[in-house]
Design a protein around this motif. Structure first.
Motif, PDB file in Angstrom:
ATOM      1  N   GLU A 181      18.748  -4.755  -7.059  1.00 20.95           N
ATOM      2  CA  GLU A 181      18.225  -6.138  -6.956  1.00 20.95           C
ATOM      3  C   GLU A 181      16.450  -5.945  -6.988  1.00 20.95           C
ATOM      4  O   GLU A 181      15.904  -6.099  -5.921  1.00 20.95           O
ATOM      5  N   PRO A 182      15.970  -5.342  -7.998  1.00 22.81           N
ATOM      6  CA  PRO A 182      14.413  -4.929  -8.037  1.00 22.81           C
ATOM      7  C   PRO A 182      13.562  -6.438  -7.935  1.00 22.81           C
ATOM      8  O   PRO A 182      14.123  -7.506  -8.337  1.00 22.81           O
ATOM      9  N   LEU A 183      12.482  -6.270  -7.259  1.00 21.99           N
ATOM     10  CA  LEU A 183      11.829  -7.504  -6.982  1.00 21.99           C
ATOM     11  C   LEU A 183      10.456  -7.458  -7.946  1.00 21.99           C
ATOM     12  O   LEU A 183       9.635  -6.434  -7.930  1.00 21.99           O
ATOM     13  N   GLU A 184      10.222  -8.340  -8.656  1.00 19.43           N
ATOM     14  CA  GLU A 184       8.858  -8.576  -9.433  1.00 19.43           C
ATOM     15  C   GLU A 184       7.834  -9.439  -8.546  1.00 19.43           C
ATOM     16  O   GLU A 184       8.191 -10.283  -8.162  1.00 19.43           O
ATOM     17  N   LEU A 185       6.676  -8.605  -8.495  1.00 18.49           N
ATOM     18  CA  LEU A 185       5.380  -9.370  -7.957  1.00 18.49           C
ATOM     19  C   LEU A 185       4.271  -9.472  -8.923  1.00 18.49           C
ATOM     20  O   LEU A 185       4.054  -8.570  -9.845  1.00 18.49           O
ATOM     21  N   ALA A 186       3.885 -10.682  -8.830  1.00 25.07           N
ATOM     22  CA  ALA A 186       2.592 -11.002  -9.771  1.00 25.07           C
ATOM     23  C   ALA A 186       1.527 -10.392  -9.375  1.00 25.07           C
ATOM     24  O   ALA A 186       1.013 -10.424  -8.290  1.00 25.07           O
ATOM     25  N   LEU A 187       0.784  -9.377 -10.141  1.00 26.98           N
ATOM     26  CA  LEU A 187      -0.323  -8.749  -9.807  1.00 26.98           C
ATOM     27  C   LEU A 187      -1.652  -9.695  -9.608  1.00 26.98           C
ATOM     28  O   LEU A 187      -1.649 -10.738 -10.202  1.00 26.98           O
ATOM     29  N   ASP A 188      -2.436  -9.368  -8.664  1.00 24.76           N
ATOM     30  CA  ASP A 188      -3.469 -10.296  -8.168  1.00 24.76           C
ATOM     31  C   ASP A 188      -3.046 -11.362  -7.553  1.00 24.76           C
ATOM     32  O   ASP A 188      -4.304 -11.990  -7.080  1.00 24.76           O
ATOM     33  N   ARG A 189      -1.936 -11.610  -7.313  1.00 20.81           N
ATOM     34  CA  ARG A 189      -1.603 -12.661  -6.441  1.00 20.81           C
ATOM     35  C   ARG A 189      -0.620 -12.398  -5.418  1.00 20.81           C
ATOM     36  O   ARG A 189      -0.847 -12.478  -4.128  1.00 20.81           O
ATOM     37  N   GLU A 190       0.358 -11.477  -5.773  1.00 20.26           N
ATOM     38  CA  GLU A 190       1.576 -11.194  -5.016  1.00 20.26           C
ATOM     39  C   GLU A 190       1.171  -9.788  -4.729  1.00 20.26           C
ATOM     40  O   GLU A 190       1.854  -9.222  -3.707  1.00 20.26           O
ATOM     41  N   ALA A 191       0.635  -9.054  -5.364  1.00 18.32           N
ATOM     42  CA  ALA A 191       0.276  -7.619  -5.302  1.00 18.32           C
ATOM     43  C   ALA A 191      -0.991  -7.420  -6.006  1.00 18.32           C
ATOM     44  O   ALA A 191      -1.552  -7.957  -6.890  1.00 18.32           O
ATOM     45  N   VAL A 192      -1.842  -6.421  -5.357  1.00 16.57           N
ATOM     46  CA  VAL A 192      -3.164  -5.978  -5.746  1.00 16.57           C
ATOM     47  C   VAL A 192      -3.186  -4.560  -5.775  1.00 16.57           C
ATOM     48  O   VAL A 192      -2.864  -3.658  -4.781  1.00 16.57           O
TER      49      VAL A 192
ATOM     50  N   ALA B  81       0.792  -7.620 -15.982  1.00 17.63           N
ATOM     51  CA  ALA B  81       0.636  -8.774 -15.096  1.00 17.63           C
ATOM     52  C   ALA B  81       1.900  -9.002 -14.001  1.00 17.63           C
ATOM     53  O   ALA B  81       1.713  -9.544 -12.760  1.00 17.63           O
ATOM     54  N   THR B  82       2.861  -7.956 -14.158  1.00 14.43           N
ATOM     55  CA  THR B  82       3.863  -7.813 -13.111  1.00 14.43           C
ATOM     56  C   THR B  82       4.289  -6.433 -12.811  1.00 14.43           C
ATOM     57  O   THR B  82       4.305  -5.491 -13.569  1.00 14.43           O
ATOM     58  N   ALA B  83       4.443  -6.235 -11.399  1.00 10.78           N
ATOM     59  CA  ALA B  83       4.893  -4.888 -10.854  1.00 10.78           C
ATOM     60  C   ALA B  83       6.249  -5.082 -10.383  1.00 10.78           C
ATOM     61  O   ALA B  83       6.673  -6.245  -9.803  1.00 10.78           O
ATOM     62  N   VAL B  84       7.139  -4.086 -10.537  1.00 12.57           N
ATOM     63  CA  VAL B  84       8.454  -4.193 -10.089  1.00 12.57           C
ATOM     64  C   VAL B  84       8.589  -3.326  -9.093  1.00 12.57           C
ATOM     65  O   VAL B  84       8.270  -1.974  -9.095  1.00 12.57           O
ATOM     66  N   ILE B  85       9.312  -3.679  -7.747  1.00 12.93           N
ATOM     67  CA  ILE B  85       9.582  -2.569  -6.555  1.00 12.93           C
ATOM     68  C   ILE B  85      10.958  -2.598  -6.308  1.00 12.93           C
ATOM     69  O   ILE B  85      11.692  -3.662  -6.521  1.00 12.93           O
ATOM     70  N   ARG B  86      11.506  -1.638  -6.042  1.00 13.80           N
ATOM     71  CA  ARG B  86      12.963  -1.322  -5.555  1.00 13.80           C
ATOM     72  C   ARG B  86      13.189  -1.066  -4.123  1.00 13.80           C
ATOM     73  O   ARG B  86      14.182  -0.858  -3.575  1.00 13.80           O
ATOM     74  N   ARG B  87      12.087  -1.075  -3.394  1.00 16.75           N
ATOM     75  CA  ARG B  87      12.346  -0.816  -2.060  1.00 16.75           C
ATOM     76  C   ARG B  87      11.305  -1.648  -1.205  1.00 16.75           C
ATOM     77  O   ARG B  87      10.242  -2.056  -1.412  1.00 16.75           O
ATOM     78  N   PRO B  88      11.785  -2.394  -0.100  1.00 15.87           N
ATOM     79  CA  PRO B  88      10.854  -3.381   0.656  1.00 15.87           C
ATOM     80  C   PRO B  88       9.704  -2.462   1.520  1.00 15.87           C
ATOM     81  O   PRO B  88      10.138  -1.207   1.787  1.00 15.87           O
ATOM     82  N   ALA B  89       8.831  -3.119   1.895  1.00 14.95           N
ATOM     83  CA  ALA B  89       7.695  -2.523   2.564  1.00 14.95           C
ATOM     84  C   ALA B  89       7.772  -3.082   3.982  1.00 14.95           C
ATOM     85  O   ALA B  89       8.480  -4.198   4.235  1.00 14.95           O
ATOM     86  N   VAL B  90       7.043  -2.304   4.901  1.00 16.47           N
ATOM     87  CA  VAL B  90       7.241  -2.778   6.456  1.00 16.47           C
ATOM     88  C   VAL B  90       5.705  -2.938   6.693  1.00 16.47           C
ATOM     89  O   VAL B  90       4.871  -2.415   6.227  1.00 16.47           O
TER      90      VAL B  90
END
Length: 422
Positions: free
Chosen positions: A82-93, A120-129
């Motif tokens: 379940e990869p997660l999409e993050l909006a660049l400049d708002r949810e990811a920089v 505009a979109t970054a996709v990650i497959r592992r959570p950060a701490v």
């Protein structure tokens, strides 16, 4: 009254202690006033006071990797399935290594772990701490932290640490100024065509090099002929301009050896002659509260006397303990004969044979400078010993790094030494 003695049986350790005692008593070893210099010029200098960090390093939360800065809690649940999409400049920089972490963000995901769906979109497959790939404020250095104490010789790493902590100037002890006076009517500047009887002046450069290694600032004066009045004028000048004076040659008891008489006239002779071989006719004195050392003219004798007497004075003047020379155990390749009554410093070449070091004594002449340049170490024969037997294990004081002898020696021995004796 100045003492006029030529005591050849006096232990050099006793002579040194008397000299240092006299210098302590007159305040010479109390330390020099501090001077402030740029950190970029402070390599090898000795700190006059503790140095504290002006700022933290890093002084802001910094990205430790190239990647995207995120709010860790917003990445929980991301996985391969379940990869997660993050909006660049708002949810990811997007950040590069060393960039400040954007306000409100607390983690960085490495660029290698990010896939960009579009601009505009970054996709990650592992959570950060929280704190992942982030250098917090003060991770390396905290503002106000002690960086180096007083009396510390600054290394290249120290300089980097000082600058990283916002320290641009540092209070250090001045380098002891050492005057080197070559003397002798027969002594001439180095040249390829000396006349018979002329001696090329090389000891001044050798002694100056040793002084630099020990933290001093040498000045080699012009050659002074064997003229009492000229020598006196040059000595007076040197004492006024320096912290320590080395007079090269003229220290024995010949008809043109004036050093002892000059020191006695202008100050006090503490010692004239010690029980060493080479280096017997050394002179230790004090003029205007400053040490004056008459070193013999033969180069090996000059080097040994500088090592035994000038080296500790230069270190103590900087507020430092003279470092002990590295030593190893080795087996003598052949017998060393030595006369009773004098401590002898024998140059040796070291070779590794199997799992042991073997010491080969080299030429013992006081004028053989290349024997010293090619030596790997020194074996000290005590005053009350007549030498050492072949095959006997002895202590060798190294003139080169120990690592040189951990491998088989190449033909002809090791690389030339650039270090003095003992």
């Amino acid at each position: 009254m100045a003492r006029k003695v030529f005591v050849t049986s006096r232990p050099w350790q006793e002579a040194l202690e008397e000299l240092l005692g006299a210098l302590r008593a007159n305040g010479y070893l109390d330390g020099l006033p501090a001077e402030e210099i740029d950190v970029t010029r402070a390599l090898g200098r000795v700190t006059a006071a503790p140095v504290y960090a002006v700022i933290s390093s890093p002084h802001y939360p910094a990205a430790a990797m190239d990647g995207i800065a995120v709010r860790a809690e917003k990445t929980f649940g991301a996985s391969e399935g379940e990869p997660l999409e993050l909006a660049l400049d708002r949810e990811a920089v997007l950040v590069d290594t060393g960039d400040p972490l954007p306000e409100g963000f607390d983690a960085v995901i490495m660029i290698e772990e990010v896939v960009f769906k579009d601009k505009a979109t970054a996709v990650i497959r592992r959570p950060a701490v929280p704190g992942q790939n982030v250098r917090p404020v003060g991770e390396d250095i905290m503002a106000g932290e002690l960086l180096v104490p007083a009396g510390h010789a600054l290394t290249p790493y120290d300089l980097g640490g000082l600058l990283s902590a916002g320290v641009t100037r540092v209070a250090v002890r001045p380098r002891p100024r050492v005057a080197i006076l070559p003397t002798g009517t027969e002594v001439v500047p180095p040249n390829p065509n000396p006349a018979p009887g002329q001696i090329l002046e090389s000891n001044g450069t050798m002694l100056a090099g040793l002084v630099v290694q020990w933290g001093g600032e040498p000045q080699v004066y012009p050659i002074t002929p064997d003229d009492y009045q000229l020598l006196k004028e040059r000595l007076v000048q040197a004492v006024a301009e320096s912290d320590l004076v080395l007079i090269n040659a003229g220290s024995s008891a010949g008809r043109e050896d004036y050093t002892a008489s000059l020191v006695a006239e202008l100050g006090q002779v503490l010692t004239h002659g010690v029980a060493t071989r080479p280096g017997k006719p050394v002179i230790l004195g004090i003029v205007e509260g400053k040490p004056v050392i008459g070193v013999p003219g033969y180069p090996v004798s000059a080097a040994l006397c500088a090592e035994l007497f000038a080296r500790p004075v230069i270190y103590y003047r900087q507020g430092l303990e003279p470092p002990r020379r590295e030593r190893v155990q080795a087996v003598l390749a052949r017998k060393i004969y030595s006369p009773l009554g004098r401590e002898e410093f024998v140059r040796v070449r070291l070779e590794k044979e199997g799992d042991r070091l073997v010491a080969f004594p080299t030429s013992r002449g006081a004028g053989t400078i290349m024997a010293l340049a090619r030596a790997d170490g020194i074996v000290v024969v005590p005053r009350l010993a007549e030498g050492f037997a072949a095959g006997q294990e002895v202590t060798v004081y190294l003139l080169r790094p120990r690592e040189v002898f951990l491998k088989e020696s190449p033909p002809g021995g090791s690389a030339p030494s650039n270090t003095a004796i003992t």
